[in-house]
Design a protein around this motif. Sequence first.
Motif, short mmCIF file in Angstrom:
data_model
loop_
_atom_site.label_atom_id
_atom_site.label_comp_id
_atom_site.label_asym_id
_atom_site.label_seq_id
_atom_site.Cartn_x
_atom_site.Cartn_y
_atom_site.Cartn_z
N ARG A 188 0.84 -1.20 0.00
CA ARG A 188 0.00 0.00 0.00
C ARG A 188 0.88 1.25 0.00
O ARG A 188 0.64 2.19 -0.75
N THR A 219 -8.88 -0.98 -1.73
CA THR A 219 -9.45 -1.65 -2.91
C THR A 219 -8.36 -2.35 -3.71
O THR A 219 -8.54 -3.49 -4.15
N GLN A 223 -7.29 -5.43 -1.92
CA GLN A 223 -8.28 -6.50 -2.08
C GLN A 223 -8.10 -7.20 -3.42
O GLN A 223 -8.22 -8.42 -3.51
N TRP A 224 -7.80 -6.42 -4.47
CA TRP A 224 -7.53 -7.03 -5.77
C TRP A 224 -6.31 -7.95 -5.71
O TRP A 224 -6.29 -9.02 -6.31
N ASP A 245 -7.44 -11.12 -3.68
CA ASP A 245 -8.44 -11.89 -4.43
C ASP A 245 -7.85 -12.52 -5.69
O ASP A 245 -8.12 -13.68 -6.00
N PRO A 277 -7.32 -5.81 -13.11
CA PRO A 277 -8.65 -5.53 -12.60
C PRO A 277 -9.59 -5.09 -13.72
O PRO A 277 -9.17 -4.45 -14.67
#
Length: 129
Positions: A53, A61, A64-65, A68, A126
């Motif tokens: 980060r 977000t 999270q990508w 995931d 994404p």
Amino acid sequence: MSTAASVPSSPATDDERNGEDPRAHIALIAAVLGFFIVTFDAVVVNVALPSMRDDLGGGITGLQWVVDGYTLMFAGLLLGGGAFSDRRGADRAFLIGVVGFVVASAGCGLAPNLQVLIAAGSCKGPRRR
């Protein structure tokens, strides 16, 4: 009449005398090392999230990508790898998996931004809505 016993051409190892395949130990070691690599990598991804980060941006977000994408790709390749292993052999599947893991890890480590990291870790970027 000769009473000489037959002599084996080469001395048998303890494993061979017990009916075990000596290659089973190598397969077990490879499986344990493979499991260690997967577990270690999952821990590294989660521990490195704050650094990702800070260095790459993207906020929650983007993180999270990352998680995931990693999880979905891992699950998909695990299922596909099992079928490939049944058809082509476990040795070949393991080797291809380790090489793919090293290449993807290098791509993730060299990623200059979050989008490249996600693409390298999950082989797709994404989707924009």
